[in-house]
Design a protein around this motif. Structure first.
Motif, PDB file in Angstrom:
ATOM      1  N   ALA A  23     -94.721  54.821  12.469  1.00  0.00           N
ATOM      2  CA  ALA A  23     -94.609  53.366  12.637  1.00  0.00           C
ATOM      3  C   ALA A  23     -94.583  52.993  14.112  1.00  0.00           C
ATOM      4  O   ALA A  23     -95.211  52.004  14.525  1.00  0.00           O
ATOM      5  CB  ALA A  23     -93.350  52.846  11.935  1.00  0.00           C
ATOM      6  N   GLY A  27     -97.458  50.806  15.983  1.00  0.00           N
ATOM      7  CA  GLY A  27     -97.112  49.579  16.679  1.00  0.00           C
ATOM      8  C   GLY A  27     -97.581  49.583  18.121  1.00  0.00           C
ATOM      9  O   GLY A  27     -98.137  48.585  18.615  1.00  0.00           O
ATOM     10  N   ALA A  30    -101.437  49.312  18.192  1.00  0.00           N
ATOM     11  CA  ALA A  30    -101.879  47.946  17.890  1.00  0.00           C
ATOM     12  C   ALA A  30    -101.650  47.017  19.080  1.00  0.00           C
ATOM     13  O   ALA A  30    -102.522  46.204  19.421  1.00  0.00           O
ATOM     14  CB  ALA A  30    -101.146  47.417  16.659  1.00  0.00           C
ATOM     15  N   GLN A  31    -100.506  47.137  19.729  1.00  0.00           N
ATOM     16  CA  GLN A  31    -100.225  46.291  20.889  1.00  0.00           C
ATOM     17  C   GLN A  31    -101.232  46.546  22.005  1.00  0.00           C
ATOM     18  O   GLN A  31    -101.715  45.605  22.650  1.00  0.00           O
ATOM     19  CB  GLN A  31     -98.801  46.550  21.390  1.00  0.00           C
ATOM     20  CG  GLN A  31     -97.712  45.977  20.497  1.00  0.00           C
ATOM     21  CD  GLN A  31     -97.683  44.451  20.486  1.00  0.00           C
ATOM     22  OE1 GLN A  31     -98.112  43.798  21.436  1.00  0.00           O
ATOM     23  NE2 GLN A  31     -97.170  43.887  19.407  1.00  0.00           N
ATOM     24  N   PRO A  59    -101.528  51.326   8.905  1.00  0.00           N
ATOM     25  CA  PRO A  59    -100.423  50.624   9.570  1.00  0.00           C
ATOM     26  C   PRO A  59    -100.843  49.948  10.874  1.00  0.00           C
ATOM     27  O   PRO A  59    -100.297  48.903  11.234  1.00  0.00           O
ATOM     28  CB  PRO A  59     -99.395  51.730   9.819  1.00  0.00           C
ATOM     29  CG  PRO A  59     -99.735  52.814   8.859  1.00  0.00           C
ATOM     30  CD  PRO A  59    -101.220  52.756   8.717  1.00  0.00           C
ATOM     31  N   GLU A  62    -102.492  46.696   9.884  1.00  0.00           N
ATOM     32  CA  GLU A  62    -101.536  45.706   9.397  1.00  0.00           C
ATOM     33  C   GLU A  62    -100.695  45.120  10.521  1.00  0.00           C
ATOM     34  O   GLU A  62    -100.260  43.968  10.438  1.00  0.00           O
ATOM     35  CB  GLU A  62    -100.685  46.336   8.302  1.00  0.00           C
ATOM     36  CG  GLU A  62    -101.514  46.580   7.035  1.00  0.00           C
ATOM     37  CD  GLU A  62    -100.833  47.468   6.013  1.00  0.00           C
ATOM     38  OE1 GLU A  62     -99.708  47.947   6.297  1.00  0.00           O
ATOM     39  OE2 GLU A  62    -101.429  47.680   4.930  1.00  0.00           O
ATOM     40  N   ARG A  63    -100.473  45.890  11.588  1.00  0.00           N
ATOM     41  CA  ARG A  63     -99.787  45.346  12.765  1.00  0.00           C
ATOM     42  C   ARG A  63    -100.741  44.510  13.609  1.00  0.00           C
ATOM     43  O   ARG A  63    -100.387  43.441  14.115  1.00  0.00           O
ATOM     44  CB  ARG A  63     -99.222  46.496  13.608  1.00  0.00           C
ATOM     45  CG  ARG A  63     -98.087  47.240  12.961  1.00  0.00           C
ATOM     46  CD  ARG A  63     -96.829  46.401  12.864  1.00  0.00           C
ATOM     47  NE  ARG A  63     -96.276  46.102  14.175  1.00  0.00           N
ATOM     48  CZ  ARG A  63     -95.448  46.896  14.839  1.00  0.00           C
ATOM     49  NH1 ARG A  63     -95.066  48.049  14.320  1.00  0.00           N
ATOM     50  NH2 ARG A  63     -94.980  46.542  16.028  1.00  0.00           N
ATOM     51  N   THR A  66    -101.456  40.828  12.710  1.00  0.00           N
ATOM     52  CA  THR A  66    -100.374  39.855  12.927  1.00  0.00           C
ATOM     53  C   THR A  66    -100.321  39.355  14.364  1.00  0.00           C
ATOM     54  O   THR A  66     -99.569  38.413  14.654  1.00  0.00           O
ATOM     55  CB  THR A  66     -99.005  40.474  12.580  1.00  0.00           C
ATOM     56  OG1 THR A  66     -98.680  41.496  13.534  1.00  0.00           O
ATOM     57  CG2 THR A  66     -98.997  41.055  11.180  1.00  0.00           C
TER      58      THR A  66
END
Length: 243
Positions: A23, A27, A30-31, A59, A62-63, A66
């Motif tokens: 996770a 994250g 994605a950032q 995952p 999905e991050r 957003t």
């Protein structure tokens, strides 16, 4: 690691970013992709993103969806595809539509690679045409790696491997054959993948990390195609790893 001067592959592995959990890795990745996209749109008016299939990037998708990004100026495609119908649950395009292109991200421009009902050469041509609609160099490329050391759909012991790894090829895409079902695949060539501004290799699990280390130590892209990705000097590869 082997002895002697460090190769690009060794240096890339030594610089890998390690995270405590999948996770956290998803994250952070994605950032960073979001930052690359924002910069590309600000600098050039649009940005391109290539993504893989499989479970590992879900995952990240999905991050990523957003994040507040100028999605209507983002052009998305795939690093590889399974030559199955677009509504097949094994389709990478279906995966992207389901897990990434939702909410605000649905306004991104998406270009699938596979054309159903055509032969391998026509499918390669369709793949190349789809990629021609994206801004290049690609702004961000996310790649994964299989337990056998393949990346995208560039597999060891595949008759198409020399074409896929040829640094001088004019082909954007190559039809390949996987060791498991669905066997018929379509992949961007290494030369095409390297026409990028930023590349990430997303690896999850200790077994895959061991494979990555073995690939680097082997120095053999025929046995471990991911070695060819890591052992080049055209564009840095950023490894995101979690156990």
């Amino acid at each position: 690691m082997g002895r002697g001067a460090a190769t690009p592959a060794m240096q890339t592995l030594e610089a890998a970013q390690r995270f405590a959990s999948p996770a956290q890795a998803a994250g952070a990745l994605a950032q960073r992709v979001g930052e690359v996209i924002r910069y590309g749109v600000k600098a050039r008016g649009r940005a391109s993103l290539l993504v893989p299939g499989g479970r590992t990037p879900m995952p990240v998708f999905e991050r990523l969806r957003t994040l507040t990004l100028p999605w209507d100026q983002v052009y998305v495609s795939l690093t590889d595809e399974r030559r199955v119908p677009p509504d097949d649950e094994r389709s990478n395009a279906r995966l992207v539509r389901t897990h990434l292109l939702q909410e605000d991200a649905a306004s991104a421009h998406f270009y699938p690679l596979h054309r159903e009902g055509v032969g391998s050469r026509a499918d390669e041509a369709a793949c190349g045409a789809a990629l021609g609609l994206l801004p290049r160099p690609f702004d961000a490329v996310i790649l994964g790696m299989g337990s056998d050391g393949h990346t995208a759909s560039i597999f060891p012991n595949d008759p198409a491997l020399p074409r896929a790894l040829d640094p001088a090829t004019d082909s954007r895409c190559v039809a390949t054959r996987a060791p498991d079902d669905p066997r018929e695949r379509l992949t961007l060539t290494l030369n095409t993948l390297l026409q990028s501004r930023w590349i990430a290799l997303h690896v999850t699990g200790t077994a895959k990390w061991a494979t990555l280390r073995e690939a680097v130590d082997s120095g053999d892209p025929r046995q471990f195609p991911v070695h060819a990705l890591l052992n080049q000097r055209h564009v840095p590869v950023h490894v995101y790893y979690s156990p």
